[in-house]
Design a protein around this motif. Structure first.
Motif, PDB file in Angstrom:
ATOM      1  N   ASN A  25     -21.456 -71.474 -67.702  1.00 26.87           N
ATOM      2  CA  ASN A  25     -20.123 -70.855 -68.129  1.00 26.87           C
ATOM      3  C   ASN A  25     -19.981 -69.314 -67.424  1.00 26.87           C
ATOM      4  O   ASN A  25     -20.624 -68.661 -67.131  1.00 26.87           O
TER       5      ASN A  25
ATOM      6  N   GLU B   8     -14.136 -67.082 -67.149  1.00 25.40           N
ATOM      7  CA  GLU B   8     -13.063 -68.363 -67.457  1.00 25.40           C
ATOM      8  C   GLU B   8     -13.681 -69.425 -66.436  1.00 25.40           C
ATOM      9  O   GLU B   8     -12.379 -70.328 -66.493  1.00 25.40           O
TER      10      GLU B   8
ATOM     11  N   ARG C  93     -10.095 -70.981 -65.621  1.00 23.70           N
ATOM     12  CA  ARG C  93      -8.704 -71.098 -66.820  1.00 23.70           C
ATOM     13  C   ARG C  93      -8.786 -69.289 -66.582  1.00 23.70           C
ATOM     14  O   ARG C  93      -8.352 -68.993 -65.765  1.00 23.70           O
ATOM     15  N   ASP C  94      -6.945 -69.513 -66.368  1.00 27.25           N
ATOM     16  CA  ASP C  94      -6.197 -68.537 -66.201  1.00 27.25           C
ATOM     17  C   ASP C  94      -5.614 -67.794 -67.612  1.00 27.25           C
ATOM     18  O   ASP C  94      -4.751 -68.622 -67.672  1.00 27.25           O
ATOM     19  N   SER C  95      -6.406 -66.915 -68.227  1.00 22.45           N
ATOM     20  CA  SER C  95      -5.998 -66.678 -69.666  1.00 22.45           C
ATOM     21  C   SER C  95      -4.350 -66.186 -69.274  1.00 22.45           C
ATOM     22  O   SER C  95      -3.200 -65.927 -70.926  1.00 22.45           O
TER      23      SER C  95
ATOM     24  N   TYR D  68      -5.003 -73.654 -66.332  1.00 20.04           N
ATOM     25  CA  TYR D  68      -6.470 -74.346 -65.904  1.00 20.04           C
ATOM     26  C   TYR D  68      -6.039 -75.140 -64.852  1.00 20.04           C
ATOM     27  O   TYR D  68      -4.829 -75.931 -65.340  1.00 20.04           O
TER      28      TYR D  68
END
Length: 247
Positions: free
Chosen positions: A37, A40, A68-70, A75
């Motif tokens: 990881n 993100e 991912r794009d919080s 995602y």
């Protein structure tokens, strides 16, 4: 091994390809082999337990690249199937994953020896140099499998066979790389296996380099060491004495 966790709670697909792929993926069908990881983003290698009921010789190792794009609650997901672990890792390295982070997770088999580690590391770091053109997947009670690839940087022995063999009693596996002049020679060897796998030249050169380094180290260690202090005072040069020669 444990089921993969893509960490997608509260996120929506960012594009149509991701949405279609997500509809076909059931995380409980996949067992995690390795994961890394970065913020993100997740780079995951997993084993597909359902592949054994798919078409014959279905590739059962899958690479996942999850971004991912919080801030947007979205995602993107990309994946690729492979017959062997190292090529699955190579796909992720080519997408930006560091090559040294693939620690195996859970109760999985381990490399049996240093040569296996070296061959797999070569595959991981090969970029797009090695193009897989054929393979035999290990499935069920199989004890060996292989990937056949073309080495784009070798004009003499461009066809490579990466042979993987299990030692189930020890919980280990080995990987070896063989080099061939053409597909026919590689296919004949895989069919007959009456001779040892022809060693790829990269490992012969590496072994010769290691032997030379070891020999030089032994020679240096065997040289006598003088305990007499070295006199550094300059000696005048006379008419019959050559410059630079000490008495």
């Amino acid at each position: 091994m444990t089921a993969i966790d893509l960490r997608l709670d509260g996120l929506q697909p960012a594009d149509e390809h991701t949405a279609e792929l997500a509809d076909r993926i059931w995380p409980n069908h996949f067992e995690s082999i390795s994961r890394h990881n970065v913020g993100e983003r997740s780079f995951i290698v997993a084993f597909d337990r359902t592949a054994t009921w798919d078409y014959p010789n279905a590739r059962n190792i899958v690479s996942f690249d999850v971004v991912r794009d919080s801030s947007q609650a979205t995602y993107s997901l990309r994946s690729s199937r492979h017959a062997t672990l190292a090529f699955a890792q190579n796909w992720l390295v080519n997408r930006g994953c560091p090559p040294d982070v693939f620690a195996l997770t859970g109760d999985v088999i381990k490399p049996a020896d240093e040569m296996t580690v070296r061959v797999e590391d070569r595959i991981r770091r090969s970029g797009t140099r090695l193009e897989v053109v054929d393979y035999l997947v290990m499935d069920g009670g199989d004890l060996d499998g292989w990937s056949m690839a073309v080495d784009r940087e070798d004009e003499v022995l461009p066809v490579r066979v990466f042979l993987e063999e299990l030692q189930p009693d020890q919980g280990t596996y080995t990987v070896r790389e063989g080099a061939f002049a053409d597909f026919a020679a590689a296919g004949d060897w895989l069919e007959e296996r009456s001779t040892p796998l022809p060693e790829a030249p990269e490992y012969r050169l590496e072994a010769e380099t290691l032997r030379t380094s070891a020999a030089l180290s032994r020679t240096a260690a065997a040289l006598p060491q003088s305990s007499t202090p070295v006199t550094t005072a300059a000696t005048p040069v006379g008419p019959t004495q050559s410059p630079g020669r000490s008495l």
